[in-house]
Scaffold this motif. Structure first.
Motif, PDB file in Angstrom:
ATOM      1  N   PRO A  27      15.106   9.819   8.712  1.00 28.75           N
ATOM      2  CA  PRO A  27      16.599  10.456   8.990  1.00 28.75           C
ATOM      3  C   PRO A  27      17.365   9.866   7.903  1.00 28.75           C
ATOM      4  N   VAL A  28      18.612  10.538   8.304  1.00 32.34           N
ATOM      5  CA  VAL A  28      19.737   9.822   7.799  1.00 32.34           C
ATOM      6  C   VAL A  28      20.896   8.587   7.720  1.00 32.34           C
ATOM      7  N   ASP A  29      20.793   8.622   9.172  1.00 28.62           N
ATOM      8  CA  ASP A  29      21.056   7.023  10.191  1.00 28.62           C
ATOM      9  C   ASP A  29      19.992   6.253   9.578  1.00 28.62           C
ATOM     10  N   GLY A  30      18.991   6.442   8.892  1.00 28.05           N
ATOM     11  CA  GLY A  30      18.183   4.984   8.563  1.00 28.05           C
ATOM     12  C   GLY A  30      19.036   4.704   7.143  1.00 28.05           C
ATOM     13  N   LYS A  31      18.259   2.932   7.758  1.00 26.98           N
ATOM     14  CA  LYS A  31      18.691   2.388   6.614  1.00 26.98           C
ATOM     15  C   LYS A  31      18.162   3.120   4.991  1.00 26.98           C
ATOM     16  N   PRO A  32      19.412   2.865   4.028  1.00 29.14           N
ATOM     17  CA  PRO A  32      18.485   2.925   2.414  1.00 29.14           C
ATOM     18  C   PRO A  32      17.125   2.598   2.227  1.00 29.14           C
ATOM     19  N   VAL A  33      16.352   3.570   1.553  1.00 25.94           N
ATOM     20  CA  VAL A  33      14.864   2.604   1.314  1.00 25.94           C
ATOM     21  C   VAL A  33      14.704   2.919  -0.196  1.00 25.94           C
ATOM     22  N   ALA A  34      14.026   1.952  -0.802  1.00 30.19           N
ATOM     23  CA  ALA A  34      13.364   2.603  -2.743  1.00 30.19           C
ATOM     24  C   ALA A  34      11.751   3.737  -2.699  1.00 30.19           C
ATOM     25  N   THR A  35      12.409   4.091  -3.307  1.00 28.46           N
ATOM     26  CA  THR A  35      11.224   5.763  -3.154  1.00 28.46           C
ATOM     27  C   THR A  35      10.236   5.087  -3.542  1.00 28.46           C
ATOM     28  N   ARG A  36       9.988   3.642  -3.770  1.00 31.29           N
ATOM     29  CA  ARG A  36       8.724   2.915  -4.258  1.00 31.29           C
ATOM     30  C   ARG A  36       8.051   3.126  -3.117  1.00 31.29           C
ATOM     31  N   THR A  37       8.461   2.206  -1.687  1.00 30.43           N
ATOM     32  CA  THR A  37       8.479   1.750  -1.043  1.00 30.43           C
ATOM     33  C   THR A  37       8.652   2.929   0.215  1.00 30.43           C
ATOM     34  N   ALA A  38       8.899   3.440   0.200  1.00 33.45           N
ATOM     35  CA  ALA A  38       9.191   5.309   0.486  1.00 33.45           C
ATOM     36  C   ALA A  38       7.100   6.191   0.067  1.00 33.45           C
ATOM     37  N   GLY A  39       7.498   5.681  -0.689  1.00 34.22           N
ATOM     38  CA  GLY A  39       5.927   6.351  -1.386  1.00 34.22           C
ATOM     39  C   GLY A  39       5.000   5.736  -0.835  1.00 34.22           C
ATOM     40  N   ASN A  40       4.912   4.507  -0.393  1.00 34.68           N
ATOM     41  CA  ASN A  40       4.196   3.972   0.501  1.00 34.68           C
ATOM     42  C   ASN A  40       3.930   4.339   2.216  1.00 34.68           C
ATOM     43  N   THR A  41       4.889   4.643   2.273  1.00 30.75           N
ATOM     44  CA  THR A  41       5.280   5.163   3.753  1.00 30.75           C
ATOM     45  C   THR A  41       3.808   6.786   3.964  1.00 30.75           C
ATOM     46  N   VAL A  42       3.997   7.245   3.130  1.00 31.94           N
ATOM     47  CA  VAL A  42       4.153   8.773   2.675  1.00 31.94           C
ATOM     48  C   VAL A  42       2.586   8.616   2.449  1.00 31.94           C
ATOM     49  N   MET A  43       2.290   7.549   1.480  1.00 36.77           N
ATOM     50  CA  MET A  43       0.983   7.374   1.256  1.00 36.77           C
ATOM     51  C   MET A  43       0.094   7.184   2.849  1.00 36.77           C
TER      52      MET A  43
ATOM     53  N   LYS B  46       3.867  -0.739  -4.371  1.00 42.08           N
ATOM     54  CA  LYS B  46       2.875  -0.327  -2.703  1.00 42.08           C
ATOM     55  C   LYS B  46       1.853   0.937  -2.060  1.00 42.08           C
ATOM     56  N   THR B  47       1.357   0.975  -3.776  1.00 42.68           N
ATOM     57  CA  THR B  47       0.226   2.260  -3.343  1.00 42.68           C
ATOM     58  C   THR B  47      -0.723   1.359  -2.716  1.00 42.68           C
ATOM     59  N   ILE B  48      -1.015   1.167  -1.820  1.00 43.76           N
ATOM     60  CA  ILE B  48      -2.276   0.699  -1.101  1.00 43.76           C
ATOM     61  C   ILE B  48      -2.081   1.408   0.645  1.00 43.76           C
ATOM     62  N   PHE B  49      -3.892   1.783   0.615  1.00 47.56           N
ATOM     63  CA  PHE B  49      -4.017   2.002   1.893  1.00 47.56           C
ATOM     64  C   PHE B  49      -3.357   0.209   3.684  1.00 47.56           C
ATOM     65  N   LYS B  50      -3.092   0.527   4.085  1.00 48.49           N
ATOM     66  CA  LYS B  50      -3.536  -0.119   4.785  1.00 48.49           C
ATOM     67  C   LYS B  50      -4.660  -0.411   5.207  1.00 48.49           C
ATOM     68  N   ASP B  51      -5.109   0.427   6.439  1.00 45.14           N
ATOM     69  CA  ASP B  51      -6.103   0.084   7.636  1.00 45.14           C
ATOM     70  C   ASP B  51      -7.712   0.789   6.100  1.00 45.14           C
ATOM     71  N   SER B  52      -7.083   0.276   4.603  1.00 44.14           N
ATOM     72  CA  SER B  52      -8.428   0.466   4.115  1.00 44.14           C
ATOM     73  C   SER B  52      -8.915  -0.819   3.647  1.00 44.14           C
ATOM     74  N   ALA B  53     -10.002  -0.951   3.292  1.00 41.70           N
ATOM     75  CA  ALA B  53     -10.827  -2.531   2.685  1.00 41.70           C
ATOM     76  C   ALA B  53     -10.494  -2.087   0.975  1.00 41.70           C
ATOM     77  N   ASN B  54     -11.451  -2.560   0.366  1.00 39.77           N
ATOM     78  CA  ASN B  54     -11.520  -2.834  -1.007  1.00 39.77           C
ATOM     79  C   ASN B  54     -12.643  -2.462  -1.794  1.00 39.77           C
ATOM     80  N   PHE B  55     -12.186  -1.207  -2.535  1.00 35.65           N
ATOM     81  CA  PHE B  55     -13.476  -0.622  -2.992  1.00 35.65           C
ATOM     82  C   PHE B  55     -14.565  -1.731  -3.280  1.00 35.65           C
ATOM     83  N   HIS B  56     -14.295  -2.828  -4.141  1.00 38.56           N
ATOM     84  CA  HIS B  56     -15.367  -4.151  -4.580  1.00 38.56           C
ATOM     85  C   HIS B  56     -15.596  -4.593  -3.730  1.00 38.56           C
ATOM     86  N   VAL B  57     -15.337  -4.270  -2.421  1.00 40.81           N
ATOM     87  CA  VAL B  57     -16.065  -5.002  -1.117  1.00 40.81           C
ATOM     88  C   VAL B  57     -16.871  -4.705  -0.804  1.00 40.81           C
ATOM     89  N   ASP B  58     -16.422  -2.773   0.262  1.00 44.41           N
ATOM     90  CA  ASP B  58     -17.102  -2.383   0.208  1.00 44.41           C
ATOM     91  C   ASP B  58     -16.899  -0.681  -0.365  1.00 44.41           C
TER      92      ASP B  58
END
Length: 674
Positions: free
Chosen positions: A347-363, A385-397
């Motif tokens: 929403p436009v009333d939200g705080k400014p956000v870097a597009t790299r950060t927005a990309g992480n939110t989208v992912m 900011k390219t990481i899935f927060k709810d997923s494991a590291n491929f090397h470990v799992d």
């Protein structure tokens, strides 16, 4: 070696030799030396179906030393793939299926585009990583529906290239036990003996990378080659390099010399080679009936293997219907219905956000709906900011979706390409935009293959600031925009970022790159603009500036906001300006002429604003327009200071815009006076 084996191998050798000779161009040395390896793999070892080259559980074969393409085309023809004798006779000719180096999509059975040395090995590592991940995701007890090897052939040149070090190191770290490569150790490179430039102990090098290394003393010894493969398969925790001593140009008058590497043998040389190997000297493109019959056994074996797998998969799907349906969907390259509803809106009333950060939110918002999205960064996950927060590291799992590529930008992007053409995944790799220089050869191969590869670049301009010119991209946008069939995305805000991600996911036959901001940016209003449709068209109007504006200001990324503020400054002086956001040149250039004219009417002067090289903008602004860009490198200072000092501020936009308008008015007045 039995007579039938020898007959079949020589049939392969001389199809390749004849193809090179007829074209009067090519590389006969490697096919003559490596034919036994290719015969063993395609005739006996590999599980593949020549009648269905896209069977998901086939063993893959990658010819990393792509200059030996005549060998690959010939082995595919003999094995029963859709490559005819006529195709071999058209080797290296206009619009043939058999170009000078293997091209993905041109010839049936070619797994990826190779030729630039080292990239075939790199893509094979990506394929093996894809196999390991998909096996962990989909396999169940008694149902190994993902269970195949990635085989390959490489030469000294592949191992000299730096990218081979990157991916070999990572392959060992990841424990890719189903990756098996043959190393054509013939002691010759194009310039002469390898000792001129290449003297390291390859065995020790690869063992240090945690590979198993097996040596075979004679490349014509089928029993020893087969035993090496069997030994390789027993080692499940390490990739394997089979180092084979071969003779380049085997059987030819120039055997063992660099003279046979990259030029035809010549008419007399071909005759002598055929004589030396007991082949009819007066026959070209000749395959004895016994050899053809022997080679075609691959068809029956392949059809049986696939039928057995189909039976297994049918049982799997019955036991695990949801997983089975998803597996079919991802390998068909289809997206889950309604997945786009998971995309966030900012929403436009939200705080400014870097597009790299927005990309992480989208992912992370689309993660569950696009489970095939898989990848990581080159040791910059926290920054890009390219990481899935709810997923494991491929090397470990191995079921984990986060790949830590390490500081290996080129290797990362080449592996992404391998994952993409493997199937079942939509892979991405990420780093700072300035390091796309290191990635460029892999990005180009992605475009050539039209693979569904996604490259996420952040820290996209001189706004990087304090890190200085070494980390501030200038020419990079233009360099990548010049690559055919590569989609560019430089979004102006978080909502455009979401739209760009949607299009990157949807455009399955186009590689994509993002150029995302480090700094926070204001938000476009999704309630007033159809942002997805605008981005889908490549460029769209975000501020009309009245029915007949005096000027069009077009920007990309963060500079869109400089354009908006510059238009406001001009309004104070009675000059109306339309503002256009142009997140993708590639998409805009795909539009029809009517749409292009609606965005950039010919009669209205134009000003482009982008913190990068201005070179390509003139096709949009024309001879009467202007470009605020950079013909110099950046500087080390706070990002806002660098932008301001180099002219990316509203005042300069207004000044340059006013000058364009005044010049146009003078021209109109002069014409009216005449």
């Amino acid at each position: 070696m039995s007579n039938l084996n020898e007959l079949s191998i020589n049939a392969l050798r001389f199809l390749a030799v004849d193809a090179v000779q007829k074209a009067n161009s090519g590389h006969p040395g490697a096919p003559l030396g490596d034919a036994p390896i290719a015969y063993l793999l395609f005739h006996k070892i590999m599980r593949h179906n020549p009648k269905n080259s896209k069977w998901s559980n086939r063993d893959r074969f990658v010819l990393s030393n792509g200059h030996a393409s005549a060998l690959l085309y010939s082995v595919l023809h003999l094995s029963g793939y859709k490559i005819t004798i006529e195709d071999l006779q058209q080797f290296r000719q206009w619009e043939s299926k058999t170009p000078g180096h293997p091209e993905y999509g041109e010839a049936d059975g070619v797994e990826c585009t190779t030729g630039p040395l080292g990239q075939g090995l790199s893509m094979a590592v990506g394929m093996a990583a894809a196999e390991k991940h998909l096996a962990a995701v989909y396999n169940r007890d008694e149902f190994p529906i993902v269970d195949h090897y990635t085989f390959g052939l490489l030469g000294d040149g592949d191992l000299m290239e730096g990218v081979s070090h990157e991916v070999a190191s990572l392959a060992g770290t990841l424990g890719l036990g189903k990756l098996i490569f043959f190393y054509d150790d013939n002691l010759i490179s194009l310039d002469g003996p390898t000792e001129l430039s290449y003297t390291e102990d390859v065995k020790k090098r690869f063992e240090a990378y945690h590979w198993q290394v097996i040596k075979v003393a004679d490349g014509n010894d089928l029993a020893a080659l087969e035993a090496a493969v069997e030994e390789a398969k027993k080692e499940t925790s390490k990739p394997t390099l089979i180092q084979v001593r071969t003779v380049i140009g085997y059987g030819s008058p120039k055997a063992g010399s660099n003279k046979v590497h990259g030029e035809p043998l010549g008419v007399e040389g071909v005759k002598e080679t055929k004589k030396n190997l007991g082949w009819p000297e007066d026959k070209t493109f000749y395959v004895p009936e016994e050899a053809a019959k022997n080679w075609h056994e691959a068809i029956g074996k392949g059809e049986k293997s696939e039928a057995e797998w189909n039976e297994l998969f049918a049982k799997y799907k019955k036991a695990y219907p949801a997983e089975g349906a998803e597996f079919e969907r991802v390998f068909a390259g289809k997206l889950k219905e309604g997945w786009e509803k998971s995309l966030p809106s900012f929403p436009v009333d939200g705080k400014p956000v870097a597009t790299r950060t927005a990309g992480n939110t989208v992912m992370n918002a689309i993660a569950k709906e696009v489970p095939e999205l898989f990848g990581g960064a080159a040791d910059l996950t926290a920054s890009t900011k390219t990481i899935f927060k709810d997923s494991a590291n491929f090397h470990v799992d191995p079921a984990g979706r986060n790949v830590f590529f390490g500081v290996r930008e080129f290797g990362m992007c080449a592996m992404v390409n391998g994952m993409a053409v493997h199937g079942g995944l939509i892979p991405y790799g990420s780093t700072f935009f300035v390091f796309s220089d290191y990635c460029k050869p892999a990005i180009r191969i992605a475009a050539l293959m039209r693979s569904h590869s996604i490259f996420v670049f952040t820290h996209d301009s001189i706004a990087v600031g304090e890190d200085g010119p070494t980390h501030e991209p200038i020419e990079h946008l233009m360099a990548l925009r010049a690559v055919p069939d590569l989609t560019d995305f430089r979004p102006a805000d978080a909502n455009e970022t979401a739209a760009c991600w949607r299009l990157a996911i949807e455009r399955s036959h186009h590689p994509t790159f993002f150029a995302l901001s480090r700094q926070d940016l204001p938000l476009l209003d999704p309630s007033k603009l159809d942002i997805y449709e605008g981005v889908k068209h490549g460029a769209y109007v975000i501020e009309k500036g009245g029915d007949s504006p005096d000027l069009i200001i077009v920007g990309t990324g963060a500079e869109v906001w400089v354009a908006v503020k510059g238009a406001a400054e001009l309004a104070k002086e009675g000059i109306t300006a339309r503002v256009v956001s142009m997140p993708s040149w590639e998409l805009f250039d795909e539009q029809d002429d009517a749409y292009k004219a609606s965005i950039f009417p010919a009669e209205i002067p134009k000003l482009a604003v982008e913190a990068g090289a201005p070179l390509g903008w003139w096709k949009y602004v024309g001879s009467t327009g202007d470009v605020i860009g950079l013909d110099r490198f950046g500087a080390s200072a706070p990002g806002a200071t660098v932008l301001d000092k180099l002219g990316f501020n509203p005042g300069n936009v207004a000044k340059r815009g006013k000058a364009i308008v005044e010049k146009a008015r003078k021209s109109e007045a002069a014409l009216a006076g005449k």
